[in-house]
Scaffold this active site. Sequence first.
Site, PDB file in Angstrom:
ATOM      1  N   ARG A 277     156.898  31.903  27.239  1.00 30.94           N
ATOM      2  CA  ARG A 277     157.880  32.958  27.512  1.00 30.94           C
ATOM      3  C   ARG A 277     157.490  33.635  28.827  1.00 30.94           C
ATOM      4  O   ARG A 277     156.540  34.413  28.880  1.00 30.94           O
ATOM      5  CB  ARG A 277     157.859  33.973  26.364  1.00 30.94           C
ATOM      6  CG  ARG A 277     158.991  34.988  26.403  1.00 30.94           C
ATOM      7  CD  ARG A 277     158.703  36.120  25.434  1.00 30.94           C
ATOM      8  NE  ARG A 277     157.732  37.049  25.987  1.00 30.94           N
ATOM      9  CZ  ARG A 277     156.796  37.670  25.283  1.00 30.94           C
ATOM     10  NH1 ARG A 277     156.673  37.445  23.992  1.00 30.94           N
ATOM     11  NH2 ARG A 277     155.966  38.510  25.874  1.00 30.94           N
ATOM     12  N   HIS A 281     159.213  39.985  25.784  1.00 27.29           N
ATOM     13  CA  HIS A 281     159.776  39.585  24.490  1.00 27.29           C
ATOM     14  C   HIS A 281     161.239  39.993  24.410  1.00 27.29           C
ATOM     15  O   HIS A 281     162.109  39.209  24.052  1.00 27.29           O
ATOM     16  CB  HIS A 281     158.976  40.233  23.360  1.00 27.29           C
ATOM     17  CG  HIS A 281     159.562  40.023  22.002  1.00 27.29           C
ATOM     18  ND1 HIS A 281     159.562  38.799  21.373  1.00 27.29           N
ATOM     19  CD2 HIS A 281     160.186  40.871  21.155  1.00 27.29           C
ATOM     20  CE1 HIS A 281     160.150  38.895  20.202  1.00 27.29           C
ATOM     21  NE2 HIS A 281     160.547  40.151  20.050  1.00 27.29           N
ATOM     22  N   TYR A 290     149.562  43.268  27.680  1.00 24.70           N
ATOM     23  CA  TYR A 290     148.791  42.428  26.765  1.00 24.70           C
ATOM     24  C   TYR A 290     148.518  41.014  27.275  1.00 24.70           C
ATOM     25  O   TYR A 290     147.846  40.243  26.607  1.00 24.70           O
ATOM     26  CB  TYR A 290     149.493  42.348  25.399  1.00 24.70           C
ATOM     27  CG  TYR A 290     150.933  41.877  25.432  1.00 24.70           C
ATOM     28  CD1 TYR A 290     151.257  40.528  25.526  1.00 24.70           C
ATOM     29  CD2 TYR A 290     151.988  42.797  25.356  1.00 24.70           C
ATOM     30  CE1 TYR A 290     152.577  40.104  25.550  1.00 24.70           C
ATOM     31  CE2 TYR A 290     153.307  42.377  25.378  1.00 24.70           C
ATOM     32  CZ  TYR A 290     153.597  41.030  25.466  1.00 24.70           C
ATOM     33  OH  TYR A 290     154.903  40.603  25.493  1.00 24.70           O
TER      34      TYR A 290
END
Length: 386
Positions: A277, A281, A290
């Site tokens: 990805r 998100h 993160y």
Amino acid sequence: MTVESTAAARKPRRASKRTSAAKKPQSSEPQLVQLLTPEGERVEHPDYSIDLSAEELRALYRDMVLTRRFDAEATALQRQGELGLWASLLGQEAAQIGSGRALRDDDYVFPTYREHGVAWCRGVDPTNLLGMFRGVNHGGWDPTTNNFHLYTIVIGSQTLHATGYAMGVAKDGADSAVIAYFGDGASSQGDVAESFTFSAVYNAPVVFFCQNNQWAISEPTERQTRVPLYQRAQGYGFPGVRVDGNDVLACLAVTRSALERARRGEGPTLVEAFTYRMGAHTTSDDPTKYRADDERAAWEAKDPILRLRTYLDKSGHADEAFFTELETESEALGKRVREVVRAMPDPEPMSLFEHGYADGNSLVDEERAQFAAYQASFADSAEEGK
């Protein structure tokens, strides 16, 4: 031997058990099906061969380019306040287009909320997807028209729907197949485990297509599983295969094989598309908190569109006129998406409380009144400012 010495003799054995349990299980090196390398070199695989014409290769490239353009426009529209939320597919175009083009018209698709490329393959107008994210409808297409179910927001539940539908297909004696899309994060849900159980026991004609994009929001895959995801299928008694999710040719070949297996009455297959990805998100997420920049940079070198473009250039299957024409088509698509979304009505705020309960609910009534008062406060403030 004394009681004390017996207890002491047992301690190392107990510690050994704990140590052994803490060790990561040994597993074979994951086998990755690949037909097109990141450098754009065509390779062969003994189990998944595919022979596509130049026209078919250009069509796959066009699908990925236009899907990415639509996705980029949707992200920009959300940033401009035109959409409430958007789940980008950036980086996952090959997994979705490859698998989507493997489907027959009579196959049925159960997506999550990120399968914009699959929706494109099923003939769903991209602007229909945006109505839901703007809040003006609950899904702007008829699932039976395209055999493409409405987007599912609840994580993993669509795998149960797909399994039940596939069991019905088998009982009807049809030779069509069903495919369920989900992510690596959804693979940790109980619904997915139940789907695997029922589909295996009933030999349902369903393909479970897991897009492992490495991150379940902020949780990496290694915090969800101790073995490669495709190997989970072994415990349920059906095959699993890991495919290079950035290789549109491999995704097409593997999915086509799994669907044909389902149609022959041989039961379910788990396909793990190993991809990444590239963006957040959703537009409410900040991936910089993160994951490291160098991780994304490493995957950018495996870009699914770039590798097919390289192959088309090297093989002479596309000329500059094709790419120029596609760029023009891409610009036209972006313009149409912007115009359609901006022409959509603003959602009525109070409609949020409708259709929840047939006979009303005291808590919902209370919340409705509080929200109405909150909305009215803006009008009061505007009047006071005059």
